[in-house]
Design a protein around this motif. Structure first.
Motif: not given
Lengths: 145, 176, 146
Positions: A111-116, A121, B64-65, C140
């Motif tokens: 998540q921190e590297e690719f933001n997903t 994705d 994360t999400s 986040r």
């Protein structure tokens, strides 16, 4: 194969079939879903159904939990279930949660590297990276990269 | 019940609900373990599955999400794979002994030996503990080492960046 | 989490009981269901609960990260050390009969006790360390988004 589909046979195997169905549910989540956290949960379901399969093998009809009376005066008529699968699974559960934590840690780093954390994705981003790198280094390597 | 929970996990999009459902799944399986005479295992499953795993998944979600994106891939190929594997597994179970049968191969060899010998060799009531720590001490040592290694791995993955980001606050926790 | 009065009070009451239960499971594991693995997890749950309801900073004052990281290794060392000691006493690795040669089953009791202690310490420390690692990252999502 040499088996008959009697009622006793079906009841005696229903547990294996139930655990197979659960296992396949877990496998389906792992294969079909793109979200990495969901994949880990699916893997956990898969793992737990394997545990159930093992424990159900150790069960003996009319048996009881393999713990003797406190005074160690063991009655030879009491049937105890097989303790060996219990030991194997007991340690496997704790190891399982430790490895799950490792997987989740990897997800956090992704998540921190690719933001997903969606598999599709991530693939897209990686493909883009490879293409730009090819564009940069391609000429230097004679167009072979 | 277990199957229903698992299917609910497949259908849900909200990852928060999935985390909770996996906790429910663990508790239900702990109940199943109790009815199958594996009290130690049920104990562990309840503590680990419903306690720690849920907290860890929630912790990951916070980093994360919260929602899963709908995937565009068709579910046909995964379903096919799953059905073929499931059919193979069920074919494999056809030769298995009946549930609870005392004549099953698993009950014939080491299991009864442990139950008999443990009485005078180890002399503690809980046979699971005596096998775990004594007869199969090597296994347990290995498993402890796996837990140790996994812990080190998580620390390596997750605490490196934090040090870089908060260099100025690194006065009391140099050894992190 | 400033505002959850009920949670805070109940947690204060519960944490002690959970730890007591963890010790019971650890040291009564020979006689009833339980043992190092379960006790380690329950012990870790006590710290994690405290950390969730109060804050990471508070729980790290009670159980500082450097101590956790030392304990992770200490547990494995106790386990392997038990094996080595029995090796030096002239028996095979992890043969607990070595501790009381004239009464083997007593030696087994001591051996199992030491080994379970090692397992318990490692599992507790690893679980708490993992929790610290996850909770120590800047989140986040804020609390309101849940």
């Amino acid at each position: 194969m040499g088996f008959e589909l009697t009622q006793e046979y079906i009841l005696g195997h229903l547990n294996y079939w139930l655990f197979s169905v659960l296992m396949m549910t877990g496998l389906y989540i792992v294969v079909a879903k793109g979200n990495l956290v969901k994949k880990i949960v699916g893997l956990n379901i898969f793992q737990t159904s394997v545990f159930m399969l093992y424990i159900s093998m150790g069960k003996v009809t009319d048996g009881t939990a393999p713990i003797f009376p406190l005074d160690m005066d063991v009655d030879p008529d009491v049937i105890y279930s097989n303790p060996l699968p219990h030991v194997l699974i007991l340690t496997a559960i704790v190891v399982g949660v430790a490895t799950t934590a490792l997987g989740l840690a990897l997800i956090v780093r992704i998540q921190e590297e690719f933001n997903t954390i969606e598999e599709d994705d991530i693939l897209k981003i990686e493909r883009a990276i490879v293409q730009t790198e090819n564009a940069i280094h391609g000429d230097a390597m004679g167009g072979r990269a | 019940m277990l199957v229903l929970t698992a299917i609910a996990v497949v259908r849900m999009r909200s990852l928060f609900a999935i985390a909770m459902l996996s906790g429910v799944f663990s508790l239900l399986s702990a109940l199943l373990f109790v009815t199958l005479d594996a009290v130690d295992v049920a104990f562990t499953e309840a503590a680990v599955g419903a306690g720690i795993s849920t907290v860890l998944v929630l912790g990951t979600l916070a980093l994360t999400s919260r929602f899963e994106k709908p995937t565009k891939r068709s579910p046909v190929l995964p379903l096919f794979v799953v059905f073929v594997t499931g059919a193979a597994l069920i074919y494999g179970t056809l030769d298995m002994p009946n549930f609870g049968s005392p004549e099953a191969p698993a009950q014939m060899h080491v299991g009864p030996d442990y139950l008999e010998d443990s009485v005078h060799e180890i002399n503690i009531p809980n046979v699971v503990t005596s096998i775990l720590a004594s007869y199969r001490g090597y296994d347990t040592l290995g498993e402890t080492a796996v837990v140790f290694t996994a812990g080190i791995g998580v620390l390596l993955l997750l605490s490196g960046l934090r040090r870089r980001r908060r260099d100025d606050e690194e006065d009391e926790s140099e050894e992190v | 989490m400033r505002h959850h009065l009920i949670l805070r009070v109940i947690t204060k009451l519960l944490v002690g009981a959970i730890m007591l239960f963890a010790f019971y499971v650890q040291f009564h594991g020979d006689f009833s269901p339980g043992g190092g693995f379960q006790a380690g997890v329950i012990m870790a749950v006590a710290f994690i609960l405290y950390g969730l309801v109060f804050s990471l900073h508070n729980v790290q004052q009670v159980f500082p990260p450097w101590l956790v990281h030392k304990l992770v290794a200490l547990g494995v060392l106790i386990y392997a050390g038990t094996g080595i000691v029995s090796l030096f006493l002239g028996y095979s690795f992890l043969d607990y009969g070595a501790f009381t040669p004239d009464h083997p089953s007593h030696g087994q009791h001591y051996g199992i006790f030491a080994v379970e202690l090692g397992v318990g310490i490692t599992v507790t420390a690893v679980m708490v360390a993992i929790y610290y690692a996850f909770a120590g990252r800047p989140p986040r999502l804020s609390d309101e988004e849940w």
